[in-house]
Design a protein around this motif. Structure first.
Motif, PDB file in Angstrom:
ATOM      1  N   GLU A  58       0.891  -1.097  -0.119  1.00 10.22           N
ATOM      2  CA  GLU A  58      -0.091  -0.018  -0.071  1.00 10.22           C
ATOM      3  C   GLU A  58       0.896   1.184  -0.041  1.00 10.22           C
ATOM      4  O   GLU A  58       0.569   2.265  -0.532  1.00 10.22           O
ATOM      5  CB  GLU A  58      -0.981   0.045   1.319  1.00 10.22           C
ATOM      6  CG  GLU A  58      -2.077  -1.174   1.004  1.00 10.22           C
ATOM      7  CD  GLU A  58      -1.606  -2.477   1.459  1.00 10.22           C
ATOM      8  OE1 GLU A  58      -0.480  -2.718   2.184  1.00 10.22           O
ATOM      9  OE2 GLU A  58      -2.097  -3.473   0.913  1.00 10.22           O
ATOM     10  N   GLU A  59       1.773   1.129   0.553  1.00 12.44           N
ATOM     11  CA  GLU A  59       2.741   2.322   0.949  1.00 12.44           C
ATOM     12  C   GLU A  59       3.565   2.548  -0.405  1.00 12.44           C
ATOM     13  O   GLU A  59       3.584   3.701  -1.115  1.00 12.44           O
ATOM     14  CB  GLU A  59       3.882   2.226   2.149  1.00 12.44           C
ATOM     15  CG  GLU A  59       3.203   2.439   3.546  1.00 12.44           C
ATOM     16  CD  GLU A  59       4.201   2.224   4.444  1.00 12.44           C
ATOM     17  OE1 GLU A  59       3.594   2.633   5.538  1.00 12.44           O
ATOM     18  OE2 GLU A  59       5.208   1.913   4.233  1.00 12.44           O
ATOM     19  N   SER A  61       2.503   1.659  -3.458  1.00  9.01           N
ATOM     20  CA  SER A  61       1.463   2.136  -4.254  1.00  9.01           C
ATOM     21  C   SER A  61       1.007   3.480  -3.962  1.00  9.01           C
ATOM     22  O   SER A  61       1.036   4.401  -5.052  1.00  9.01           O
ATOM     23  CB  SER A  61       0.302   1.394  -4.002  1.00  9.01           C
ATOM     24  OG  SER A  61      -0.944   1.993  -4.597  1.00  9.01           O
TER      25      SER A  61
END
Ligand SMILES: Cc1cc2nc3c(=O)[nH]c(=O)nc-3n(C[C@H](O)[C@H](O)[C@H](O)COP(=O)(O)OP(=O)(O)OC[C@H]3O[C@@H](n4cnc5c(N)ncnc54)[C@H](O)[C@@H]3O)c2cc1C
Length: 479
Positions: A58-59, A61
């Protein structure tokens, strides 16, 4: 080379990264950035003032989505052991260090399938797998520092490729983040899955130019019950080839590695690193050395096969001397002589390294051709060693410091020579920054055109590892 049409990082950008990662996983101090800017052999240097250390997909991304919108160029970096300048910024690209994404996610003992984050150190994965009777299908001298995501992104070869094949075969699935931040979940764990395009291959060996690999699924073979190593001394390269031929015939399915080194290569480990040569019967050593490893499931059977092979080679006068062992400590010591050449040669000063594939007829000739061409007293050594079983030789030319005129004598000559011999200008290290302008010597123009098409599709703003693999296409900066 000109800096591409990218924005320069601003305080607003730093504030964004700080809010996303916190101060501990954002480096802006120039001294701390230094090691990320320089490659392992100290041959390239970038000028990044920002290193980011994401901990999750997620980071990664969120970082890429932001950078893509802001037109900020990035360079993914894993262990920074790559040898073609691919993992370092060329100008001020933001370094995305993958070191903090280092969790093992699943180990399926029965299927022999390991799923992990991209930032796991290769050696740590190897140690983990040993506890469940499995092993990694690849092994390299840099295993203590390189990360699996870096290996996948370079399609690293290494010492076991002869037996287990390359990563296009051993990686079952990947998760990767595209330049716009979209996550591609291709985390397949099946051995057979012929459903449409095999997208994982786009990320294997594309050196961070098409996406950032965040997770990988690896097919891991069973840990062999018996490993033997023969260390041989030989008088000529012709005899090296004869020994390889005999080894393939005599050892068959248990042959797991076949490496060669010339005298000047082993001298690096012995003289520069103070290691011991286990073959002492010839006072002046041998012109060539070979390491032949077997991995199997039956100690006595494998030992018998290897001993009989060495005996045959001795009787046929192909090898001058040899030693066999199945003791782990001795095996590691002998492998050390081979694996530490890259490290040891750096003590000579500056090293030009070439990682090339050549047909066996010209495999070692390239070293002799270079010795003939560069009769220069400043040169310390021109040597060759490598993965004979894979047709891959590493040629090293060492001098006390970098001299432009020596570089000009070597390049493009060596790449042209390799191309004429129908070889590859990069057998396993990739193209990175250093070989972009020679790509056409090993790829056809139609292949290069398709590579540009793919790059445009996957990364239309060209923010992912610019100046690497493909020469940059200049596009105007859109705000
Ligand atoms: C002593 C020594 C021995 C070596 N032996 C071998 C060998 O036998 N065989 C071999 O093939 N290589 C060998 N190498 C070269 C090197 O170790 C390999 O290429 C290795 O795979 C690089 O891994 P790394 O983690 O250091 O990646 P890095 O050097 O950090 O990166 C390599 C490339 O991949 C990109 N990249 C890194 N991580 C990611 C990611 N997660 N997603 C997308 N792109 C990414 C980088 O931008 C860069 O272009 C050796 C190097 C040394 C120093």
């Amino acid at each position: 080379m000109q800096r591409g049409p990218y924005n320069t990082i601003s305080t607003t950008d730093i504030r964004f990264f700080d809010s996303l990662l916190g101060p501990n996983r954002l480096i802006t101090d120039p001294d701390e950035c230094e090691s990320y800017n320089i490659d392992f052999p100290s041959t390239v240097r970038g000028a990044s003032r920002c290193v980011l250390k994401p901990k999750s997909t997620e980071e990664v991304s969120a970082i890429l989505k932001y950078c893509n919108t802001r037109r900020l160029a990035v360079v993914p970096q894993s262990g920074n052991t790559g040898l073609v300048g691919g993992s370092n910024p060329v100008f001020d690209e933001i370094v995305i260090s993958m070191k903090s994404m280092n969790k093992i996610l699943d180990t399926n003992e029965l299927a022999g399938v390991l799923t992990c984050e991209a930032g796991c150190v290769l050696e740590n994965l190897e140690n983990h797998l040993t506890t469940v009777g499995l092993m990694m299908p690849l092994d390299l001298g840099a295993k203590g520092s390189c990360l699996i995501g870096g290996c996948v992104s370079t399609n690293a070869g290494g010492l076991r490729l002869l037996r287990y094949g390359n990563l296009h075969g051993n990686i079952l699935g990947v998760e990767a983040v595209k330049a716009n931040g979209d996550v591609v979940d291709a985390l397949n764990t099946l051995k057979k899955n012929n459903t449409g395009y095999h997208l994982k291959h786009l990320f294997i060996g594309s050196e961070g130019t098409l996406g950032i690999v965040t997770k990988v699924v690896i097919q891991c073979p069973p840990l062999p019950k018996a490993v033997h190593l023969a260390f041989l001394g030989l008088a000529s390269f012709d005899k090296v080839l004869k020994t390889y031929h005999l080894a393939k015939r005599e050892l068959g399915e248990i042959l797991s590695s076949c490496e060669m080194m010339d005298r000047l290569s082993i001298d690096v480990s012995i003289n520069n690193l103070d290691m011991k040569n286990p073959l002492t019967s010839y006072e002046n050593g041998h012109e060539f050395y070979m390491l032949i490893e077997t991995s199997g499931s039956h100690l006595a059977h494998d030992e018998e096969k290897l001993s009989s092979f060495v005996e045959k080679a001795m009787n046929n006068d192909i090898i001058e001397d040899g030693t066999l062992t199945n003791e782990t400590a001795k095996i590691n010591n002998i492998w050390g002589l081979r694996e530490r050449i890259s490290e040891g040669v750096l003590r000579d000063g500056y090293v030009f390294k070439y990682d090339i594939s050549l047909p066996f007829t010209s495999f070692y000739k390239v070293v002799e051709v270079l010795r003939d061409r560069l009769r220069d007293p400043r040169i310390i050594r021109i040597s060759g060693y490598g993965h004979l079983g894979d047709g891959n030789i590493h040629v090293q030319v060492s001098i006390p410091e970098y001299y432009v005129d020596v570089a000009a004598q070597l390049e493009p000559f060596i790449f042209e020579y390799v191309s004429q011999c129908q070889g590859s200008i990069s057998a396993e290290h990739g193209i990175g920054f250093k070989k972009t302008k020679y790509l056409h010597m090993s790829k056809t123009s139609s292949e290069i055109a398709m590579m540009y098409d793919l790059k445009k599709l996957m990364d239309p703003n060209g923010i992912l590892n610019p100046y690497k693999v493909l020469m940059p296409v200049t596009t105007e900066l859109q705000s």
